[in-house]
Write a protein that holds these residues in place. Structure first.
Motif, short mmCIF file in Angstrom:
data_model
loop_
_atom_site.label_atom_id
_atom_site.label_comp_id
_atom_site.label_asym_id
_atom_site.label_seq_id
_atom_site.Cartn_x
_atom_site.Cartn_y
_atom_site.Cartn_z
N ALA A 133 -8.31 -10.51 -17.48
CA ALA A 133 -8.34 -10.50 -16.01
C ALA A 133 -8.18 -9.08 -15.50
O ALA A 133 -7.63 -8.21 -16.19
CB ALA A 133 -7.23 -11.38 -15.45
N THR A 134 -8.67 -8.86 -14.28
CA THR A 134 -8.44 -7.60 -13.59
C THR A 134 -7.78 -7.91 -12.25
O THR A 134 -8.01 -8.97 -11.66
CB THR A 134 -9.74 -6.82 -13.32
N VAL A 135 -6.97 -6.98 -11.80
CA VAL A 135 -6.36 -7.08 -10.48
C VAL A 135 -6.60 -5.76 -9.77
O VAL A 135 -6.32 -4.69 -10.31
CB VAL A 135 -4.85 -7.38 -10.55
N ARG A 136 -7.16 -5.90 -8.57
CA ARG A 136 -7.34 -4.74 -7.68
C ARG A 136 -6.63 -5.08 -6.39
O ARG A 136 -6.65 -6.24 -5.96
CB ARG A 136 -8.81 -4.46 -7.44
N MET A 137 -6.00 -4.09 -5.79
CA MET A 137 -5.25 -4.31 -4.56
C MET A 137 -5.49 -3.16 -3.60
O MET A 137 -5.72 -2.03 -4.03
CB MET A 137 -3.75 -4.38 -4.85
N TRP A 138 -5.41 -3.47 -2.33
CA TRP A 138 -5.37 -2.42 -1.32
C TRP A 138 -4.34 -2.80 -0.27
O TRP A 138 -4.03 -3.97 -0.08
CB TRP A 138 -6.73 -2.15 -0.68
N VAL A 139 -3.79 -1.77 0.34
CA VAL A 139 -2.89 -1.96 1.48
C VAL A 139 -3.37 -1.02 2.59
O VAL A 139 -4.06 -0.03 2.33
CB VAL A 139 -1.41 -1.67 1.13
N THR A 140 -3.02 -1.36 3.81
CA THR A 140 -3.40 -0.52 4.94
C THR A 140 -2.75 0.85 4.81
O THR A 140 -1.75 1.03 4.09
CB THR A 140 -3.00 -1.17 6.27
N GLU A 141 -3.28 1.80 5.54
CA GLU A 141 -2.75 3.16 5.46
C GLU A 141 -1.28 3.22 5.84
O GLU A 141 -0.48 3.86 5.16
CB GLU A 141 -3.57 4.09 6.35
N ASN A 142 -0.89 2.52 6.91
CA ASN A 142 0.52 2.58 7.32
C ASN A 142 1.43 1.95 6.27
O ASN A 142 2.57 2.38 6.10
CB ASN A 142 0.74 2.00 8.72
N GLN A 143 0.95 0.96 5.54
CA GLN A 143 1.75 0.36 4.47
C GLN A 143 1.82 1.28 3.26
O GLN A 143 2.85 1.34 2.58
CB GLN A 143 1.20 -1.02 4.09
N ALA A 144 0.74 2.00 2.97
CA ALA A 144 0.75 2.96 1.87
C ALA A 144 1.74 4.08 2.14
O ALA A 144 2.46 4.52 1.23
CB ALA A 144 -0.65 3.52 1.64
N ILE A 145 1.80 4.52 3.38
CA ILE A 145 2.72 5.61 3.75
C ILE A 145 4.17 5.25 3.44
O ILE A 145 4.94 6.09 3.00
CB ILE A 145 2.54 5.99 5.24
N ILE A 146 4.54 3.99 3.63
CA ILE A 146 5.93 3.58 3.36
C ILE A 146 6.13 3.07 1.93
O ILE A 146 7.20 2.57 1.59
CB ILE A 146 6.42 2.52 4.38
N GLY A 147 5.10 3.21 1.07
CA GLY A 147 5.25 2.84 -0.34
C GLY A 147 5.09 1.37 -0.64
O GLY A 147 5.45 0.93 -1.74
N PHE A 148 4.56 0.61 0.29
CA PHE A 148 4.41 -0.83 0.08
C PHE A 148 3.47 -1.14 -1.10
O PHE A 148 3.65 -2.15 -1.79
CB PHE A 148 3.93 -1.52 1.35
#
Length: 189
Positions: A133-148
């Motif tokens: 299996a593969t897992v790819r994820m993305w988070v919004t820019e504001n969530q990336a900034i806080i390390g989510f």
């Protein structure tokens, strides 16, 4: 039956047999695919990305176009300013169809009250040797900034280990780069 008649009947019947054969699924028929995951702290949840969440999904990625082009898609094709809400609805319809057909599983990452999407998680069959299996994820820019993104990765990793039937998962972008993954040998078909 002559060889010509046999060959003709095989040609005429074969497409009918193919049409009736069930499509290959990603997980076993008896595996109960999770419909929800609530984070250990209760600060987010994962739910299948369906048309009900199209507007939240659209708002999330359209608010982070440049960030996602640099960190997830590595392309200006998605997301881009030309995407409409109608496009987003069609996309979520496709994700829902793949989920129900058990070919791939896309989850919206939602806040606890489901009023905002924080990102997405894509669980797909691996096309490369050594992984099922593969897992790819993305988070919004504001969530990336806080390390989510790091918290999401850790939670999803634990969830897959505890609840899903996979032995070896490629977490693309977290444990293996996209470039490294693409260099691996393809699975035999």
């Amino acid at each position: 039956m002559s060889p010509a008649v046999f060959l003709l009947s095989a040609v005429l019947v074969s497409p009918l047999l193919w049409a009736q054969a069930p499509a290959k699924t990603f997980v076993a028929a008896d595996f109960q695919v999770p419909e929800i995951y609530v984070s250990r702290q209760g600060t987010f949840k994962l739910k299948p990305l369906v048309p009900k969440y199209a507007k939240l999904d659209y708002d999330a990625y359209m608010g982070s176009i440049e960030h996602l082009q640099k960190t997830f898609s590595f392309s200006t094709r998605w997301p881009n300013a030309g995407i409409s809400l109608a496009d987003a609805i069609r996309d979520t319809e496709g994700e829902e169809a793949g989920f129900h057909a058990r070919r791939k599983f896309t989850y919206a990452v939602l806040n606890p009250v489901e009023s905002r999407e924080l990102g997405c998680v894509y669980i797909s069959p691996s096309t490369k040797e050594g992984y099922d299996a593969t897992v790819r994820m993305w988070v919004t820019e504001n969530q990336a900034i806080i390390g989510f993104d790091k918290r999401l990765y850790e939670e999803v990793k634990l969830w897959l280990r505890a609840r899903w039937p996979f032995e070896r998962v490629a977490f693309i972008g977290s444990e293996i780069t996209r470039e490294e993954f693409m260099k691996l040998p393809d699975k035999a078909r």
